[in-house]
Every structure is written in C-alpha cells, then in structure tokens.
Write a protein that holds these residues in place. Structure first.
Motif, PDB file in Angstrom:
ATOM      1  N   LEU A 169       0.830  -1.203   0.000  1.00 55.06           N
ATOM      2  CA  LEU A 169       0.000   0.000   0.000  1.00 55.06           C
ATOM      3  C   LEU A 169       0.865   1.253   0.000  1.00 55.06           C
ATOM      4  CD1 LEU A 169      -2.730   1.383   0.117  1.00 55.06           C
ATOM      5  CD2 LEU A 169      -2.735   1.072   2.593  1.00 55.06           C
TER       6      LEU A 169
ATOM      7  N   ILE B 205       1.098   4.092  -2.999  1.00 52.48           N
ATOM      8  CA  ILE B 205       0.880   5.530  -2.791  1.00 52.48           C
ATOM      9  C   ILE B 205       2.089   6.327  -3.263  1.00 52.48           C
ATOM     10  CG2 ILE B 205       0.601   7.321  -1.027  1.00 52.48           C
ATOM     11  CD1 ILE B 205      -0.967   5.176   0.615  1.00 52.48           C
TER      12      ILE B 205
ATOM     13  N   ARG C 226     -10.613   1.229  -5.136  1.00 50.79           N
ATOM     14  CA  ARG C 226     -10.897   1.148  -3.692  1.00 50.79           C
ATOM     15  C   ARG C 226     -10.816  -0.299  -3.201  1.00 50.79           C
ATOM     16  NH1 ARG C 226     -14.684   5.484  -4.851  1.00 50.79           N
ATOM     17  NH2 ARG C 226     -16.247   3.917  -5.421  1.00 50.79           N
TER      18      ARG C 226
ATOM     19  N   GLU D  20      -8.920  -2.641  -4.419  1.00 54.20           N
ATOM     20  CA  GLU D  20      -7.496  -2.982  -4.362  1.00 54.20           C
ATOM     21  C   GLU D  20      -6.855  -2.419  -3.091  1.00 54.20           C
ATOM     22  OE1 GLU D  20      -3.369  -2.245  -6.963  1.00 54.20           O
ATOM     23  OE2 GLU D  20      -5.297  -1.503  -7.691  1.00 54.20           O
ATOM     24  N   LEU D  21      -7.151  -1.160  -2.788  1.00 48.66           N
ATOM     25  CA  LEU D  21      -6.610  -0.540  -1.589  1.00 48.66           C
ATOM     26  C   LEU D  21      -7.141  -1.213  -0.331  1.00 48.66           C
ATOM     27  CD1 LEU D  21      -7.041   3.178  -2.732  1.00 48.66           C
ATOM     28  CD2 LEU D  21      -4.878   1.937  -2.566  1.00 48.66           C
TER      29      LEU D  21
ATOM     30  N   ASP E  60      -5.327  -4.382   0.514  1.00 51.94           N
ATOM     31  CA  ASP E  60      -4.045  -4.188   1.202  1.00 51.94           C
ATOM     32  C   ASP E  60      -4.253  -3.964   2.694  1.00 51.94           C
ATOM     33  OD1 ASP E  60      -2.157  -4.474  -0.870  1.00 51.94           O
ATOM     34  OD2 ASP E  60      -2.583  -2.470  -1.602  1.00 51.94           O
TER      35      ASP E  60
ATOM     36  N   ALA F  76      -9.345   3.278   2.098  1.00 50.03           N
ATOM     37  CA  ALA F  76      -9.324   3.289   0.636  1.00 50.03           C
ATOM     38  C   ALA F  76      -9.895   4.585   0.076  1.00 50.03           C
ATOM     39  CB  ALA F  76     -10.107   2.089   0.104  1.00 50.03           C
TER      40      ALA F  76
ATOM     41  N   VAL G 144      -7.318   7.415   0.737  1.00 51.84           N
ATOM     42  CA  VAL G 144      -6.125   7.332  -0.115  1.00 51.84           C
ATOM     43  C   VAL G 144      -6.460   7.753  -1.541  1.00 51.84           C
ATOM     44  CG1 VAL G 144      -4.465   5.758  -1.180  1.00 51.84           C
ATOM     45  CG2 VAL G 144      -4.955   5.581   1.266  1.00 51.84           C
TER      46      VAL G 144
END
Length: 215
Positions: A93, A97, A139, A141-142, A145, A165, A168
């Motif tokens: 993650l 970013i 979202r 995918e995030l 993590d 999510a 981010v």
C-alpha cells in the motif's frame, strides 16, 4: 542461392493490425482530451488525428461512449509500475501511494487524460458509470491491502479498510488535479516520499503515540 538480400519481415496478423490501430486511436483520443477537453473528442477528430477514417474508429469502438470507456481503462492500467509481485499489505500500500504520486509528475498524456476525464465524470453522464466502476476497483485494491495488513498484524486493529481506501484515493487524485492546475506548486518527486511516510505512520501497528514507527 541469392545472398545479401534483406529478409522479408513477416506480415502482421489481422489481430496485430487491429491492436496497433486501436492503440493509435486511443493515443489520439488522449491527446485531444488533454489539448481541448472531453467535449472536443469526436470519432471523426480521433480518426483524423490518428491518420484513419471515422469509419475505422466506429469499427473499433462503435461509439464515443465506448471509446471513452476504453481510454479510461487503458490510461489507468499499470499506472504504478513495479508492485505486481509485492504481496498485499502495508508495504504494498505504501509503495502504491508513493509510486502513484511520483508517476503524477511524469506528465504523460495518458495520465493527464485520465485525470481530466475523472474530473469531468462528476458532471458528464457519459463518463460517470465508467469512472464509478474504475474507482470502485481501485478502492477494492486498496481495501485488500488494508485487510491483509490487519490479518498479519502490521496495521492498526481499529482501521476500517473501506475508509482508508476512500481517503487514499481522494488524496492521490487530488494531488494529481492540483498538479494539472498548477504544476509548479506540486513537487511530486519530493511529495511522493512525504505522503507515503505519512500513511505508513498513520496505518502502522507499531506507531507510537507521537506517530513515529517503532523498530
């Protein structure tokens, strides 16, 4: 036997020709979005920019809607290189970013086109469905993590994956839009590390009361 004759290059298959043509059309569409906005994109202008007829564009995509859908997917796919083999969790993650913010500074046509289309989607019905779908996939995918980080104990137990999510996604896309508006105000190379570090401190289970990560 004749020698010294150049070898004939193999003829491209129909699928190869179609792939090449499709990529050229999407590149032309991205350029038009960056230069003039999504409303300036028409099948005829895309064909003209790419050196093809409107009929070829229609044959490939069928409609402007389908063309923009394909552009949204193509321009965002693989945006952050080098994380495909990193297992889900805190490290992935943070790398995502950091890489996302850094890539915003590359000023690639596809990345800029994606951000412009994303901003336009708030008021353009022909784009909203596509970008809701793309954002939901990001979202997910995030969130994956964060869920992995909760399972292995590297992230704080009180985190809500979906909330992280949303936050981010909002931050990285917001940075991208700021850079589009005022490139000189956003140093993505420096900012990428700072933002990634902030998120690691905010998420890490080993962070102390002062937010510093304990070794």
């Amino acid at each position: 036997m004749l020698t010294g004759m150049p070898a004939e290059s193999p003829r491209r298959t129909q699928e190869q020709r179609r792939t090449t043509t499709g990529a050229a059309l999407l590149a032309a569409a991205a350029e038009l979005v960056v230069e003039s906005g999504v409303r300036a994109v028409t099948l005829a202008r895309v064909g003209e920019r790419a050196g093809y007829s409107r009929g070829i564009v229609t044959h490939h995509f069928g409609s402007k809607q389908a063309l923009l859908d394909a552009l949204a997917k193509a321009s965002q796919g693989g945006f952050v290189p080098g994380i495909g083999d990193v297992p889900p969790g805190l490290d992935r993650l943070v790398l995502l970013i950091e890489g996302y913010v850094r890539e915003l500074g590359r000023d690639g046509v596809n990345g800029r086109a994606f951000l412009l289309l994303w901003a336009e989607a708030a008021t353009a019905a022909e784009l909203s469905g596509t970008f809701r779908e793309r954002d939901e996939a990001f979202r997910a995918e995030l969130s994956g993590d964060v869920e992995a980080g909760l399972r292995d104990g590297t992230m704080r137990a009180d985190l809500v994956p979906r909330d992280v999510a949303v936050a981010v996604l909002g931050q990285v896309r917001g940075i991208g839009l700021q850079r589009l508006l005022d490139p000189d105000a956003v140093d993505t190379e420096r900012l990428s590390g700072a933002v990634a570090g902030q998120w690691r401190r905010a998420l890490c289970a080993e962070a102390g009361a002062d937010g510093e990560v304990r070794s």
